[in-house]
Design a protein around this motif. Structure first.
Motif, PDB file in Angstrom:
ATOM      1  N   LEU A  32       0.823  -1.227   0.210  1.00 52.45           N
ATOM      2  CA  LEU A  32      -0.079  -0.021  -0.112  1.00 52.45           C
ATOM      3  C   LEU A  32       1.175   1.344  -0.114  1.00 52.45           C
ATOM      4  CD1 LEU A  32      -2.777  -0.917   2.209  1.00 52.45           C
ATOM      5  CD2 LEU A  32      -3.113  -0.337   0.028  1.00 52.45           C
ATOM      6  N   VAL A  33       1.991   1.075   0.531  1.00 54.39           N
ATOM      7  CA  VAL A  33       3.151   2.441   0.396  1.00 54.39           C
ATOM      8  C   VAL A  33       3.605   2.428  -0.712  1.00 54.39           C
ATOM      9  CG1 VAL A  33       5.182   3.142   1.388  1.00 54.39           C
ATOM     10  CG2 VAL A  33       3.515   1.978   2.851  1.00 54.39           C
ATOM     11  N   GLY A  34       3.596   1.256  -1.627  1.00 56.13           N
ATOM     12  CA  GLY A  34       4.303   1.428  -3.042  1.00 56.13           C
ATOM     13  C   GLY A  34       4.822   0.216  -3.576  1.00 56.13           C
ATOM     14  N   PRO A  35       5.168   0.071  -4.650  1.00 55.67           N
ATOM     15  CA  PRO A  35       5.725  -1.131  -5.249  1.00 55.67           C
ATOM     16  C   PRO A  35       6.915  -1.628  -4.835  1.00 55.67           C
ATOM     17  CG  PRO A  35       4.812   0.212  -7.276  1.00 55.67           C
ATOM     18  CD  PRO A  35       4.762   0.819  -5.938  1.00 55.67           C
ATOM     19  N   ARG A  36       7.291  -2.744  -4.503  1.00 52.35           N
ATOM     20  CA  ARG A  36       8.407  -3.377  -3.922  1.00 52.35           C
ATOM     21  C   ARG A  36       8.943  -4.403  -4.910  1.00 52.35           C
ATOM     22  NH1 ARG A  36       8.192   0.834  -2.056  1.00 52.35           N
ATOM     23  NH2 ARG A  36       7.711   1.504   0.199  1.00 52.35           N
ATOM     24  N   ARG A  37      10.183  -4.628  -4.708  1.00 54.57           N
ATOM     25  CA  ARG A  37      10.789  -5.837  -5.246  1.00 54.57           C
ATOM     26  C   ARG A  37      10.811  -6.943  -4.184  1.00 54.57           C
ATOM     27  NH1 ARG A  37      14.834  -1.734  -6.626  1.00 54.57           N
ATOM     28  NH2 ARG A  37      16.289  -2.478  -4.909  1.00 54.57           N
ATOM     29  N   TYR A  38      11.065  -7.925  -4.708  1.00 54.38           N
ATOM     30  CA  TYR A  38      11.217  -9.280  -3.661  1.00 54.38           C
ATOM     31  C   TYR A  38      12.097  -8.978  -2.561  1.00 54.38           C
ATOM     32  CZ  TYR A  38      11.435 -14.146  -1.811  1.00 54.38           C
ATOM     33  OH  TYR A  38      11.447 -15.148  -1.079  1.00 54.38           O
ATOM     34  N   GLY A  39      13.306  -8.405  -2.848  1.00 54.13           N
ATOM     35  CA  GLY A  39      14.356  -8.368  -1.782  1.00 54.13           C
ATOM     36  C   GLY A  39      14.002  -7.137  -0.740  1.00 54.13           C
ATOM     37  N   GLU A  40      13.043  -6.286  -1.489  1.00 58.38           N
ATOM     38  CA  GLU A  40      12.851  -5.133  -0.451  1.00 58.38           C
ATOM     39  C   GLU A  40      11.644  -5.526   0.559  1.00 58.38           C
ATOM     40  OE1 GLU A  40      13.522  -1.053  -3.473  1.00 58.38           O
ATOM     41  OE2 GLU A  40      11.399  -2.455  -3.460  1.00 58.38           O
ATOM     42  N   LEU A  41      10.587  -6.314  -0.104  1.00 58.50           N
ATOM     43  CA  LEU A  41       9.586  -7.150   0.786  1.00 58.50           C
ATOM     44  C   LEU A  41      10.288  -7.787   1.931  1.00 58.50           C
ATOM     45  CD1 LEU A  41       6.995  -7.965  -1.914  1.00 58.50           C
ATOM     46  CD2 LEU A  41       6.627  -6.352  -0.070  1.00 58.50           C
ATOM     47  N   ALA A  42      11.414  -8.571   1.777  1.00 58.38           N
ATOM     48  CA  ALA A  42      12.065  -9.282   2.619  1.00 58.38           C
ATOM     49  C   ALA A  42      12.441  -8.542   3.544  1.00 58.38           C
ATOM     50  CB  ALA A  42      12.808 -10.417   1.834  1.00 58.38           C
ATOM     51  N   ALA A  43      13.301  -7.393   3.103  1.00 62.98           N
ATOM     52  CA  ALA A  43      13.931  -6.575   4.226  1.00 62.98           C
ATOM     53  C   ALA A  43      12.967  -5.800   5.111  1.00 62.98           C
ATOM     54  CB  ALA A  43      14.773  -5.537   3.394  1.00 62.98           C
ATOM     55  N   GLY A  44      11.809  -5.655   4.458  1.00 60.83           N
ATOM     56  CA  GLY A  44      10.469  -4.825   5.184  1.00 60.83           C
ATOM     57  C   GLY A  44      10.019  -5.978   6.519  1.00 60.83           C
ATOM     58  N   LEU A  45      10.024  -7.368   5.976  1.00 60.78           N
ATOM     59  CA  LEU A  45       9.623  -8.160   6.936  1.00 60.78           C
ATOM     60  C   LEU A  45      10.570  -9.093   7.473  1.00 60.78           C
ATOM     61  CD1 LEU A  45       6.285  -9.047   4.571  1.00 60.78           C
ATOM     62  CD2 LEU A  45       6.344  -7.609   6.721  1.00 60.78           C
ATOM     63  N   PRO A  46      11.588  -8.748   8.372  1.00 60.03           N
ATOM     64  CA  PRO A  46      12.770  -9.688   8.631  1.00 60.03           C
ATOM     65  C   PRO A  46      12.467 -10.892   9.010  1.00 60.03           C
ATOM     66  CG  PRO A  46      12.375  -7.491  10.086  1.00 60.03           C
ATOM     67  CD  PRO A  46      11.533  -7.487   9.074  1.00 60.03           C
ATOM     68  N   ARG A  47      11.596 -11.180   9.698  1.00 62.04           N
ATOM     69  CA  ARG A  47      11.171 -12.511  10.408  1.00 62.04           C
ATOM     70  C   ARG A  47      10.622 -13.596   9.427  1.00 62.04           C
ATOM     71  NH1 ARG A  47      10.133 -12.209  16.768  1.00 62.04           N
ATOM     72  NH2 ARG A  47      11.761 -10.962  17.515  1.00 62.04           N
ATOM     73  N   ILE A  48      10.308 -13.026   8.235  1.00 58.33           N
ATOM     74  CA  ILE A  48       9.473 -14.151   7.191  1.00 58.33           C
ATOM     75  C   ILE A  48      10.488 -15.096   6.508  1.00 58.33           C
ATOM     76  CG2 ILE A  48       9.451 -12.607   5.126  1.00 58.33           C
ATOM     77  CD1 ILE A  48       6.713 -13.496   4.616  1.00 58.33           C
ATOM     78  N   PRO A  49      10.181 -16.351   6.673  1.00 57.46           N
ATOM     79  CA  PRO A  49      10.982 -17.046   5.894  1.00 57.46           C
ATOM     80  C   PRO A  49      10.964 -16.966   4.287  1.00 57.46           C
ATOM     81  CG  PRO A  49       9.721 -18.226   7.786  1.00 57.46           C
ATOM     82  CD  PRO A  49       9.118 -16.852   7.487  1.00 57.46           C
ATOM     83  N   THR A  50      11.921 -17.176   3.802  1.00 58.65           N
ATOM     84  CA  THR A  50      11.875 -16.880   2.311  1.00 58.65           C
ATOM     85  C   THR A  50      10.654 -17.721   1.694  1.00 58.65           C
ATOM     86  OG1 THR A  50      13.649 -18.615   1.989  1.00 58.65           O
ATOM     87  CG2 THR A  50      14.395 -16.413   2.013  1.00 58.65           C
TER      88      THR A  50
END
Length: 213
Positions: A32-50
């Motif tokens: 909702l903040v804006g489009p994100r690359r896969y790595g950006e999503l992972a960085a923003g959710l540091p505890r989510i397993p890949t």
């Protein structure tokens, strides 16, 4: 789509089947903040397993909530128009959940995207319309947000820029936004550190961003 099936013919159960799996709504929150690359999503959710992130992205795509799109020779994930309809739901959940936040634990962090949505949730345009235009630079760990308020308009972006007040804060800033902590007390207790600008502008910030009791 998500494997969860409640066996009921109901809009609420269908919504939970689509976005009720763990992490799904947090992915939506960040997009909702804006489009994100896969790595950006992972960085923003540091505890989510890949593997879970990959599964959730696939499920949300199959549900028509997000899509992959090429941007400047990279692939990003973005919400579809159907997915963007979740914004008032996410904002309302954020306001509701904030009432039960309590004090942050040592292992809890805030991210630029989670803070952006918290600011959108707490923004009071009717109050901001009565105050001078103000720019705030919020330093949240290694990341920074530039928060511009001009009348009833709010613009929050990542990065640096001219600001009337610059401050640093951690998760405890939610106590200021919730009204549990007054601005002067936030400064004296170290919850907020004023970096430059008039400290009295923190009072304007707290009036502009205040969650309903």
């Amino acid at each position: 789509m998500a494997a969860r099936d409640y066996g009921q013919y109901c809009g609420i159960t269908r919504a939970l089947e689509l976005v009720g799996e763990r992490w799904a709504l947090l992915i939506v929150r960040d997009l909702l903040v804006g489009p994100r690359r896969y790595g950006e999503l992972a960085a923003g959710l540091p505890r989510i397993p890949t593997n879970i992130l990959a599964s959730r992205l696939k499920e949300l795509q199959e549900a028509g909530i997000i899509r992959r799109a090429p941007r400047s020779r990279v692939i990003v994930y973005e919400l579809t128009p159907y997915g963007r309809e979740l914004e008032p739901v996410v904002v309302a959940l954020g306001a509701w959940g904030a009432k039960a936040l309590g004090d942050p634990r040592d292992d809890q962090v805030i991210t630029p995207d989670s803070m952006t949505m918290a600011l959108r949730t707490a923004f009071r345009p009717e109050v901001a319309a009565t105050l001078p235009a103000t720019a705030y630079a919020a330093h949240l760990g290694a990341a920074g947000l530039l928060i511009r308020v001009d009348g009833p308009a709010l613009d929050v972006t990542r990065g640096e820029g001219p600001a009337d007040l610059a401050f640093s804060a951690g998760p405890g800033i939610h106590r200021l936004i919730s009204g549990a902590l007054e601005p002067d007390r936030a400064v004296t207790t170290g919850v907020v550190e004023v970096l430059h600008g008039r400290a009295t502008l923190l009072d304007r910030f707290a009036r502009t961003f205040r969650l309903a009791a």
